[in-house]
Write an enzyme that holds these catalytic residues in place. Structure first.
Site, PDB file in Angstrom:
ATOM      1  N   HIS A 162      39.560  17.362  13.169  1.00  0.00           N
ATOM      2  CA  HIS A 162      38.687  16.613  12.056  1.00  0.00           C
ATOM      3  C   HIS A 162      38.301  15.275  12.763  1.00  0.00           C
ATOM      4  CE1 HIS A 162      39.457  19.780   9.149  1.00  0.00           C
ATOM      5  NE2 HIS A 162      40.897  19.518   9.438  1.00  0.00           N
ATOM      6  N   SER A 292      24.645  -1.178  31.000  1.00  0.00           N
ATOM      7  CA  SER A 292      23.786  -1.825  30.271  1.00  0.00           C
ATOM      8  C   SER A 292      22.856  -2.791  30.578  1.00  0.00           C
ATOM      9  CB  SER A 292      24.318  -2.193  28.930  1.00  0.00           C
ATOM     10  OG  SER A 292      23.450  -2.736  27.916  1.00  0.00           O
TER      11      SER A 292
END
Length: 487
Positions: A162, A292
């Site tokens: 999970h 970036s």
């Protein structure tokens, strides 16, 4: 002039170019779906047909066959395009173009055949050759991951269910989860390749009527013609029954295994992206690479993101052959043609790209053991509570009393982590509580991460030796190819 100094046509940048070819795909897969491969294969098929017809007694001469063989690569694409504009039929355009450069053989080119003799049979050759390109690339990805799994078979790491911290596993065992899916893909691709048959020599609606007429009702010669051409094309079997085309369910089977491969690659690269966020694992990052334009410190998992992006496209392509096969009326309709020109090529091109990119990733994966160790330290004290309880019971303690002590201390430590943003101090609390003094000298051993990984290292060893390495054996001669991404 019509060209830039680098040799590129000036008009190349004034029209749409598929990025699958212009940016990503390998030269060999791009060629496999090229016009030159397609139309030279058509010519080879016409030669196979002429040779077989000649051998079975039709009046075809050695000179006609030799003339055709001498002009296989001499494709006048401009003439073919002009012929297609006039005739509105691609196969007949190339029949006329081939006949123009083979005047002696012109009368016997395409003798008894229908368009699908060259169209469908070429598609089957291209699909087979596409699998032959993909399989060694898949093998190299598996080989690199197997090396990675073996190297890190013993390195403990947090497992996640999970996407929440769970029982420990090892870095190598996690890589084996990826390899497990890839072994299934390897078997699927090999099966799909091996299941391909040749359409063969079947005529306009699959009845072989035109060839039966050519051979004056001799069924044995028609069957032998089919067998001979199939063998010359490199196939062991032909489909015994077809309509005008081979069943379009063959395309479903082909794209199903490629879409399934796409799902595998997407899962692997999603895991890599998640681990990159945790700074436990990184894909290769080149010295001058920019992550970036605004944030110079960033090291984005660009390659894994590309694989995920293209894998989604690969998975969606399966809907095309599903729908195409379902609407092929009776012996055939032509609404399959334009769709298949796109979907078949794009599926193989995309699979080629994601495998090449994934190979590049797996050849340069970087693991950060100290980061992994820090994450384990933050969570392991909670996971070790059962071990602490068992040790206390062995030392003479009461299981229920110990459980309550641990519960209270765990809640206090959890509050420090969640509410105060501090480190997990459960062990310090255990050490400070005199109740646990009988086992303080055992705490280091109780908290050794390797005691929490179960049989993960042994599973890695057995899985690689029994499941992975045998699959890779046929590709050993092709393992030395490395991938450098141009973009």
């Amino acid at each position: 002039t019509a060209f830039f100094s680098g040799g590129q046509r000036k008009d190349e940048f004034t029209k749409y170019r598929s990025p699958l070819v212009s940016r990503y795909a390998s030269k060999e897969m791009s060629y496999n779906f090229s016009d030159r491969k397609k139309f030279t294969t058509w010519r080879k098929l016409w030669i196979f047909l002429a040779k077989a017809e000649k051998a079975l007694g039709l009046p075809i001469t050695d000179a006609q066959v030799a003339e055709m063989e001498s002009r296989v690569e001499d494709v006048d694409f401009a003439m073919a395009a002009e012929q297609e504009r006039k005739l509105r039929h691609d196969v007949m355009a190339h029949v006329h173009t081939f006949a123009y450069c083979c005047p002696t053989a012109a009368p016997i080119i395409h003798l008894g055949a229908t368009s699908c003799y060259v169209g469908d049979n070429t598609d089957l050759i291209v699909l087979r050759d596409g699998f032959e390109i993909l399989l060694p690339k898949l093998a190299r990805v598996m080989d690199r991951l197997a090396n990675f799994a073996e190297k890190y078979a013993d390195l403990p790491t947090l497992g996640f269910t999970h996407y929440q911290p769970a029982q420990l596993t090892t870095v190598g065992k996690r890589a084996c989860l990826w390899l497990q899916d890839l072994t299934m893909d390897m078997r699927n691709l090999r099966r799909a390749r091996d299941d391909l048959r040749f359409r063969g020599v079947k005529g306009t609606t699959g009845t072989q009527a035109s060839f039966l007429q050519l051979f004056q009702g001799d069924h044995a010669k028609v069957e032998e013609l089919d067998r001979m051409v199939t063998e010359m094309a490199g196939f062991k079997k032909a489909y015994l029954v077809t309509g005008q085309t081979y069943s379009r369910k063959v395309d479903i089977d082909t794209l199903s295994v490629l879409a399934s491969l796409g799902a595998t690659v997407h899962k692997i690269c999603t895991d890599i992206r998640l681990l990159a966020n945790l700074k436990e694992l990184e894909e290769p990052f080149e010295k001058e690479q920019i992550g970036s334009s605004a944030m110079p410190y960033k090291r984005n998992p660009m390659r894994a993101e590309r694989c995920c992006s293209l894998s989604r496209h690969l998975m969606t392509l399966l809907s095309d052959p599903l729908q195409t096969a379902s609407v092929q009326w009776l012996e055939r309709t032509l609404d399959d043609s334009a769709n298949r020109r796109i979907s078949l090529a794009e599926a193989f091109l995309t699979a080629d790209i994601v495998l090449s990119t994934l190979q590049n990733i797996t050849e340069g994966l970087v693991v950060y053991p100290k980061v992994i160790e820090r994450h384990i330290r933050h969570e392991l004290p909670f996971m070790a509570t059962e071990n602490i309880i068992m040790a206390m019971v062995k030392a003479g303690g009461n299981r229920q009393d110990c459980h309550e002590k641990i519960r209270v201390l765990s809640q206090q430590a959890a509050a420090v982590v969640k509410q105060d943003g501090g480190d997990n101090d459960l062990l310090d609390r255990v050490k400070a509580d005199s109740y646990f003094s009988p086992i303080l000298d055992q705490l280091d051993a109780l908290l050794d991460p390797k005691t929490f990984t179960g049989r993960a290292p042994q599973q890695v060893t057995r899985f690689l030796s029994e499941e992975v390495y045998p699959l890779l054996e046929p590709f050993r001669s092709k393992m030395d190819v490395t991938i450098e991404l141009e973009l």
